[in-house]
Design a protein around this motif. Structure first.
Motif: not given
Lengths: 228, 228
Positions: B121, B123-124, B127-128, B130-131
């Motif tokens: 959770x 890591x997903x 790596x996004x 989005x942040x």
């Protein structure tokens, strides 16, 4: 919001109402139930399940109102839409209500799914009991990082008659990936990528998690201003 | 929805408006902008960013209407709420609009975050982009599988003045985890667990992904019925 006086037990997936069990139930959703009411049903589902997990078998609009933070009159209005009336002096039958809402929402329809994204994304999803709890079977996972990865995904969807693709790929690949699974017979897409998918034929839920993150940063700023 | 005639380039996080850049902008959000309008702003943000990524610098309510699948009159009404009027014969300045909306939503406020959940959770999420895209810095990740794991999480939040906790823990641990980070000074929770968190003091976004999954299975059944 938990019921601290009772120890919860997890409802097993086998406790879910099956379609055959539900077949004989009188489920009458009024044809004119607005989509805003349907969108509220998953929340009722969660709170009712939590009640069942704590062996609470009957409830009232007042109790639901306190738990859910909405007015009792809205609850009565909402439940009225699918023919569920609280009985004077008894209230609502929690299990019956839960089963009705489950059926309306398609829980137990035995849909199959694939997850498409990074290893971590797929694992995080596959390990989540969310699918199992809602009767959706995840049959496979695919890491799509270029167009060449799409043919094995499409073949798998076709061979296994997959209903739902859970997709989190880069913006560059989203259209191609959607086309590939649709051509392979997938009927619904749960989209976690940054670009929206819109389709009249297909069932689509665009998650856009970044939207929710921005509502959080908005709220943080608003509360910060109020505290100043 | 993409603009196929132009090659997109990713806006770098440095292209985001900074608070100092925005300080001199006339940003006048009408005090009475209803929350329903604010909730639509992240969607405008995404579509405007996509335009900027394709070097589209001006737009009209008609063009936005086609892209976003809402009426042009709703778009004019919404943008009106924060003092943005399209100019006759010119339309809207995309970058200005994007910057205004970014500022209202708190993008660039430099909030810090931790992710709390399984390795996959976290890591997903880490790596996004989005942040990063929204100016939120993820400073650490914690796997919380029992109460004993909470003290190092709380210490980290306190030592690093963390603003946001992104939480996906089991139902049994959600209340304790929320309490631990709140006591450590966290002001906002982005909750991915199955139980809702409600608080008047705190900024909270409950994701409840299972709700969205059920709206998808609902839609699948409805479309199935229509096709029969």
């Amino acid at each position: 919001m938990t019921f601290n006086d009772k120890t919860p037990h997890q409802l097993d997936v086998d406790d879910l109402p099956t379609l055959s069990e539900l077949k004989n139930e009188e489920i009458s959703v009024k044809a004119n139930a607005p989509v805003t009411v349907v969108r509220r049903l998953p929340r009722y589902y969660r709170f009712l399940r939590d009640m069942l997990n704590h062996d609470i078998l009957r409830t009232s609009s007042t109790e639901l109102s306190k738990l859910m933070g909405v007015t009792a009159s809205q609850i009565r209005q909402d439940l009225n839409y699918f023919g569920e009336f609280g009985q004077q002096g008894y209230g609502y039958n929690v299990k019956h209500l839960y089963m009705q809402i489950s059926r309306i929402l398609g829980v137990g329809s035995k849909f199959t799914a694939v997850t498409v994204g990074t290893h971590e994304f797929c694992t995080a999803f596959n390990e989540n009991r969310m699918f199992e709890m809602r009767g959706v079977r995840v049959r496979g996972s695919f890491n799509v990082s270029c167009s060449e990865d799409l043919s094995s995904l499409a073949n798998f969807c076709r061979d296994n008659e997959i209903d739902i693709a859970v997709i989190n790929v880069s913006e560059q690949l989203i259209d191609e990936t959607a086309d590939a699974v649709i051509n392979a017979g997938v009927k619904g897409i749960w989209n976690f990528s940054n670009l929206e998918i819109r389709s009249k034929e297909l069932a689509v839920q665009n998650m856009c998690p970044g939207d929710s993150l921005m509502m959080l940063t908005y709220e943080l700023n608003e509360k910060g201003k109020a505290a100043e």
